[in-house]
Write a protein that holds these residues in place. Structure first.
Motif, PDB file in Angstrom:
ATOM      1  N   LEU A  78       7.512  -9.641 -16.124  1.00 28.51           N
ATOM      2  CA  LEU A  78       8.378  -9.191 -15.143  1.00 28.51           C
ATOM      3  C   LEU A  78       9.693 -10.320 -15.786  1.00 28.51           C
ATOM      4  O   LEU A  78      10.689 -10.296 -15.086  1.00 28.51           O
ATOM      5  CB  LEU A  78       7.851  -9.086 -13.724  1.00 28.51           C
ATOM      6  N   VAL A  79       9.137 -11.694 -15.573  1.00 30.50           N
ATOM      7  CA  VAL A  79       9.989 -12.642 -15.132  1.00 30.50           C
ATOM      8  C   VAL A  79      10.209 -13.337 -16.382  1.00 30.50           C
ATOM      9  O   VAL A  79      11.112 -14.362 -16.375  1.00 30.50           O
ATOM     10  CB  VAL A  79       9.851 -13.908 -13.701  1.00 30.50           C
ATOM     11  N   ARG A  80       9.100 -13.103 -17.167  1.00 27.03           N
ATOM     12  CA  ARG A  80      10.559 -13.917 -18.702  1.00 27.03           C
ATOM     13  C   ARG A  80      11.121 -13.685 -19.409  1.00 27.03           C
ATOM     14  O   ARG A  80      11.884 -12.729 -18.532  1.00 27.03           O
ATOM     15  CB  ARG A  80       9.335 -13.025 -19.818  1.00 27.03           C
ATOM     16  N   SER A  81      11.647 -15.102 -19.461  1.00 28.64           N
ATOM     17  CA  SER A  81      12.502 -15.284 -20.886  1.00 28.64           C
ATOM     18  C   SER A  81      12.989 -15.068 -22.062  1.00 28.64           C
ATOM     19  O   SER A  81      14.301 -15.065 -23.233  1.00 28.64           O
ATOM     20  CB  SER A  81      14.054 -16.494 -19.392  1.00 28.64           C
ATOM     21  N   ASP A  82      12.098 -15.570 -22.137  1.00 26.21           N
ATOM     22  CA  ASP A  82      12.186 -16.164 -23.756  1.00 26.21           C
ATOM     23  C   ASP A  82      11.924 -13.969 -24.941  1.00 26.21           C
ATOM     24  O   ASP A  82      11.484 -13.263 -24.423  1.00 26.21           O
ATOM     25  CB  ASP A  82      10.502 -16.628 -24.500  1.00 26.21           C
ATOM     26  N   GLY A  83      11.525 -14.918 -25.987  1.00 23.27           N
ATOM     27  CA  GLY A  83      11.939 -13.372 -27.283  1.00 23.27           C
ATOM     28  C   GLY A  83      10.825 -12.053 -26.903  1.00 23.27           C
ATOM     29  O   GLY A  83       9.776 -13.085 -26.418  1.00 23.27           O
ATOM     30  N   ALA A  84      11.177 -11.243 -26.746  1.00 21.13           N
ATOM     31  CA  ALA A  84       9.308 -10.587 -26.901  1.00 21.13           C
ATOM     32  C   ALA A  84       9.322 -10.191 -27.984  1.00 21.13           C
ATOM     33  O   ALA A  84       9.596 -10.453 -29.330  1.00 21.13           O
ATOM     34  CB  ALA A  84       9.861  -9.073 -26.908  1.00 21.13           C
ATOM     35  N   ALA A  85       7.370  -9.813 -28.695  1.00 20.06           N
ATOM     36  CA  ALA A  85       7.297 -10.017 -29.701  1.00 20.06           C
ATOM     37  C   ALA A  85       7.246  -8.021 -29.412  1.00 20.06           C
ATOM     38  O   ALA A  85       7.524  -7.946 -31.342  1.00 20.06           O
ATOM     39  CB  ALA A  85       5.447 -10.690 -29.932  1.00 20.06           C
ATOM     40  N   ALA A  86       7.229  -7.531 -28.791  1.00 14.09           N
ATOM     41  CA  ALA A  86       6.982  -5.989 -29.275  1.00 14.09           C
ATOM     42  C   ALA A  86       8.038  -5.557 -28.154  1.00 14.09           C
ATOM     43  O   ALA A  86       8.695  -6.102 -27.369  1.00 14.09           O
ATOM     44  CB  ALA A  86       6.023  -5.495 -28.618  1.00 14.09           C
ATOM     45  N   VAL A  87       9.216  -4.292 -28.671  1.00 13.64           N
ATOM     46  CA  VAL A  87       9.896  -3.680 -27.787  1.00 13.64           C
ATOM     47  C   VAL A  87       9.769  -2.476 -27.637  1.00 13.64           C
ATOM     48  O   VAL A  87       8.873  -1.987 -28.337  1.00 13.64           O
ATOM     49  CB  VAL A  87      10.756  -4.111 -28.788  1.00 13.64           C
ATOM     50  N   LEU A  88      10.289  -1.349 -26.590  1.00 15.47           N
ATOM     51  CA  LEU A  88       9.818  -0.673 -26.335  1.00 15.47           C
ATOM     52  C   LEU A  88      10.698   0.758 -27.429  1.00 15.47           C
ATOM     53  O   LEU A  88      11.955   0.256 -27.680  1.00 15.47           O
ATOM     54  CB  LEU A  88      10.069   0.445 -25.387  1.00 15.47           C
ATOM     55  N   ALA A  89      10.675   2.032 -27.743  1.00 17.83           N
ATOM     56  CA  ALA A  89      11.506   2.511 -29.602  1.00 17.83           C
ATOM     57  C   ALA A  89      12.561   3.095 -27.902  1.00 17.83           C
ATOM     58  O   ALA A  89      12.239   3.127 -26.880  1.00 17.83           O
ATOM     59  CB  ALA A  89      10.990   3.664 -29.428  1.00 17.83           C
ATOM     60  N   GLN A  90      13.666   3.185 -28.305  1.00 13.65           N
ATOM     61  CA  GLN A  90      15.390   3.315 -27.502  1.00 13.65           C
ATOM     62  C   GLN A  90      14.532   4.955 -27.034  1.00 13.65           C
ATOM     63  O   GLN A  90      15.390   5.062 -25.849  1.00 13.65           O
ATOM     64  CB  GLN A  90      16.099   3.430 -28.746  1.00 13.65           C
ATOM     65  N   SER A  91      14.377   4.923 -28.230  1.00 16.62           N
ATOM     66  CA  SER A  91      14.433   7.173 -27.456  1.00 16.62           C
ATOM     67  C   SER A  91      13.165   6.715 -26.182  1.00 16.62           C
ATOM     68  O   SER A  91      13.779   7.361 -25.335  1.00 16.62           O
ATOM     69  CB  SER A  91      13.471   7.451 -28.601  1.00 16.62           C
ATOM     70  N   SER A  92      12.259   5.968 -26.004  1.00 22.86           N
ATOM     71  CA  SER A  92      11.322   5.922 -25.087  1.00 22.86           C
ATOM     72  C   SER A  92      11.931   5.637 -23.602  1.00 22.86           C
ATOM     73  O   SER A  92      12.075   6.086 -22.317  1.00 22.86           O
ATOM     74  CB  SER A  92      10.149   5.130 -25.214  1.00 22.86           C
TER      75      SER A  92
END
Lengths: 471, 358
Positions: A395-409
């Motif tokens: 919830l507080v991370r600022s660095d890049g994420a390895a996974a992202v949710l689909a835009q439609s989700s």
């Protein structure tokens, strides 16, 4: 037997057909009792015995308490009722937890103790029917009601299938009087019952299971892989999921009972439009919060004691409320957080007399309450403290994420949660019936058609149990 | 008397919803009928949705059948390649389909080994890389856990699975849980959208109709999935260029070398099953074209299948060794529904020749 299942649909149709083909009121009640036991047995038949014991013990003890003349005897009989009910609950729900916790505490002192898990299967709905049955003996003891003389009526009160496994937790004065006279069900009441049931199934099967649960599951399965935005979205999605899941179940229960002419109390009333935590608990799982208030909080002295004692009472009630939901320290933490917020709110109101007056202040308070309540769901949803910490970090991370949710989700979650929030804020003083009254007949018909089509077409995946079944 | 015990009349909207409900329900039934007819018109057939509940129902059946069971364990090759009716007729046993599409199936084999009630015969997919220990956790493990924790002892779960599969078998509109936007496209784009190529039955038998897929795109996707590496498709417009590009990518990775130790876990499971009186056979299903090229390069026979079969206490049959299994595989990896009955017949004959059913 889940409400959103083919099995329940067939069961319900058979029950309705039998119920309305029997003329005699006693015969109808007997049929409902047998149907309720069958409904319960459909999960795990042996546990019907547990339900039967609990019912009969409380019926007998209720009569004995009602007939007892001296106070020590009444107290002793109540103690037996508490022992039996809480004993069952404690053994089936908390034995493994207590065993494991003891091992952890001993490990702090360097004492090695590795207990084998007892592997106890939790009887479904035990937390609900235990509290319901217990409320009866407590009411008789406190002389709020007279002891019930009909075993049939009392058994139906404990086992009535629409509310048996996940509430609403009905009190004896709410239900038993309904057993005394034949229920008259007219077509309007019957159809509104069906409509409420449809709303409930839609909330559970479409909004909770199809719309929100996949995002919640995906992020909570590996929070470390997701960025802050997606983690926040999952937190909000779970707020929606748990509401639609449980409020959906309650609506189904109320609707199913209504088709049989019985009335069950409301369990939810726009909880995310609450002004603070005490208001939230007047709107969320109302039958549980009022049970805890009446039988626990008031018994401890409520807020008529010294301020510090009130704070302790609030914390104690909320911790027990948390543990009622599940045998895990994360649920206790959830209770502590809610208790702390309630105590802080109580203190603030008494110290400063703070009451939001303007619309803007009210809106701000509603949104703040929603946000805080949503955050408190994190320990509730997390599978242990490791998960909780990982989710908090996401919830507080600022660095890049390895996974992202689909835009439609993301769009689906944002859409459902926004509409839910808007509805709770705008309709916080209005009942569902009143909202429905405002629609034109065409809109009402279209709504029912749309919900039916959605439920038939899009709720066909793996079945997902109601979240509150596990409690 | 509180209002909530006065027959709920205070909860009713005014005016009543009878007409709106009747109208809504009628519209819903009509629209659903239109959707059903339209889907059938464009070639959709009713299909059961494969799920953990459906799998658990078959898993329970496997335990009940005892010696009479012929249990199929594996992945999509086993699920698409075996005709259960032919198996039943040719062997006199009752086939139980426990293969899970795309899965790591060793947890299923382990579950079979641990259950004392499993005493029948087992046919197990022979994808050699999936038979080595320490494979990643996937839904096979989840489904096994689901069966033991949330299905085995629950009456309602069993009845609901039975009812659901029966309803799904009758209605095309359940088409396997199609997302709303896909369903809308399929209903409104005549000729553009084809029915789904897979049909699943209540006993988890599954047909693949490759006439319903777009070739060569389907084959290319399958090859790329087997390759597991991206290939720049720009400028690739012939089969030869595609084969060349895949070959180049393939040679960038080193072949896998398996030692006998890596199969010790699987062999241990085989022995456990045999000790209970069960019998099992590992079947390496056929593959063709580039899929076979990839498998032959990645998992060379001498340091893969041969190592496995040399130490296996169970029968091991490699379809590559027998010309009767040289079927045309439209995607290089799976049998078309038109071929699976004949394939099953020939496989049973081969197993009978190895005295597996004696």
């Amino acid at each position: 037997m889940q409400f959103d299942s083919f099995l329940f649909l067939i069961f319900w149709l058979v029950v309705l057909a039998l119920y309305y083909s029997i003329r005699d009121w006693r015969g109808r009640k007997l049929m409902l009792l047998i149907a309720s036991y069958l409904f319960y047995a459909a999960w795990n038949p042996p546990f019907v015995v547990l339900l039967w014991i609990s019912t009969n013990v409380d019926f007998c003890l209720g009569k004995m308490i009602g007939a007892a003349k001296n106070q020590p005897r009444r107290k002793a009989l109540l103690a037996v009722s508490l022992l039996v009910n809480l004993g069952f609950l404690g053994f089936f729900k908390y034995a493994d937890f207590l065993n494991q916790s003891a091992a952890e505490i001993l490990a702090w002192f360097g004492i090695g103790y590795q207990p084998q898990p007892l592997g106890i299967v939790l009887p479904i709905g035990i937390s609900f029917y235990t509290f319901q049955s217990l409320s009866y003996t407590l009411d008789v003891y406190q002389r709020k009601i007279a002891a019930e003389t009909s075993l049939l009526d009392f058994s139906l009160f404990v086992t009535f299938f629409p509310q048996l496994v996940a509430g609403p937790i009905v009190r004896a004065p709410q239900f038993l009087p309904q057993c005394k006279t034949p229920r008259q069900t007219d077509a309007d009441q019957f159809v509104w019952g069906l409509t409420l049931f449809l709303f409930g199934v839609f909330a559970k099967a479409i909004l909770a299971d199809v719309g929100l649960a996949p995002v919640v599951d995906q992020v909570y399965a590996n929070p470390a892989a997701f960025g802050a935005a997606d983690a926040w979205l999952a937190v909000l999605a779970f707020s929606g999921q748990i509401f639609f899941d449980f409020a959906g179940y309650s609506l189904c229960a109320i609707g199913a009972a209504m088709t049989l002419g019985f009335s069950l109390p409301d369990n939810f009333h726009c909880p995310y439009g609450a002004l603070g935590f005490s208001d939230f608990w007047r709107r969320w799982h109302i039958s549980l919060s009022s049970w805890l208030r009446d039988y626990l909080y008031f018994s401890l002295g409520g807020n008529r004691v010294r301020p510090l004692r009130t704070v302790v009472n609030l914390l104690l009630v909320m911790i027990l409320g948390g543990l009622w939901h599940g045998a895990a320290w994360t649920f206790a933490l959830w209770g502590i957080v809610h208790g702390t917020f309630l105590a802080a709110e109580h203190g603030l109101k008494h110290a400063s007399g703070f009451r939001p007056e303007s619309s803007v202040a009210k809106l701000g308070l509603m949104l703040a309450t929603f946000l805080l309540v949503s955050l408190t769901w994190v320990p509730f949803r997390a599978q242990g403290f490791e998960d909780l910490v990982a989710m908090a970090a996401a919830l507080v991370r600022s660095d890049g994420a390895a996974a992202v949710l689909a835009q439609s989700s993301r769009i689906v979650v944002a859409g459902i949660v926004s509409v839910m929030l808007l509805w709770h804020i705008l309709a916080r003083e209005i009942r569902l019936e009143q909202i429905f009254e405002r629609f034109t007949p065409m809109v009402r018909g279209s709504l029912i058609a749309g919900l039916t089509i959605s439920v038939v077409l899009f709720s066909n995946g793996d079945s997902r149990a109601f979240i509150y079944f596990q409690f | 008397m509180p209002s909530f015990i006065s027959n709920s009349s205070d909860r009713l909207p005014n005016p009543a919803v009878k007409r709106a409900f009747g109208f809504g329900l009628l519209v819903a039934v009509l629209l659903l009928a239109v959707v059903e007819l339209r889907l059938r018109q464009i070639g959709f057939r009713p299909t059961v949705q494969d799920s953990k509940e459906l799998w658990a129902a078959q898993r329970g059946k496997a335990a009940l059948l005892g010696k009479q069971a012929l249990i199929l364990v594996g992945d999509s090759r086993m699920q698409l390649g075996m005709d259960l009716d032919v198996l039943a007729v040719e062997t006199g046993l009752t086939p139980v389909q426990l293969a899970i599409d795309g899965s790591e199936f060793l947890p299923v084999l382990a579950d079979m080994a641990q259950d004392p009630a499993i005493t029948g015969k087992l046919l197990v997919s022979g994808d050699v890389w999936k038979l080595a220990a320490s494979r990643p956790r996937d839904r096979a493990e989840e489904w096994v856990e689901f069966y033991h924790r949330k299905y085995k002892d629950l009456v309602s779960a069993k009845l609901e699975t039975l009812l659901k599969s029966q309803v799904q078998q009758q209605l095309a509109l359940y088409g396997g849980g199609i997302p709303p936007q896909v369903l809308f496209e399929r209903l409104t784009s005549p000729g553009m959208i084809r029915p789904f190529y897979l049909t699943t039955y209540a006993n988890r038998e599954r047909d693949a109709d490759y006439e319903l897929v777009q070739q060569p795109a389907f084959y290319i996707n399958r090859v790329l999935r087997s390759l597991g590496q991206p290939v720049d498709m720009a400028g690739i417009d012939t089969r030869e260029k595609f084969e060349h590009a895949v070959g180049q990518k393939l040679r960038q990775s080193a072949p896998s070398q398996f030692s006998a130790d890596q199969f010790a876990y699987t062999h241990g499971l085989s022995r456990q099953i045999q000790n209970k009186g069960g019998q099992l056979a590992f079947i390496n299903f056929p593959s063709t074209a580039l899929v076979r090229t990839i498998e032959e390069y990645r998992y060379p026979r001498a340091s893969g299948w041969d190592v496995f079969s040399a130490n296996s206490p169970a029968l091991a049959v490699n379809c590559w060794d027998y010309p009767e299994f040289a079927f045309e595989l439209p995607d290089g990896a799976h049998l078309d529904r038109r071929d699976k009955a004949e394939f099953t017949r020939r496989l049973v004959a081969r197993l009978k020749a190895s005295a597996f059913f004696d």
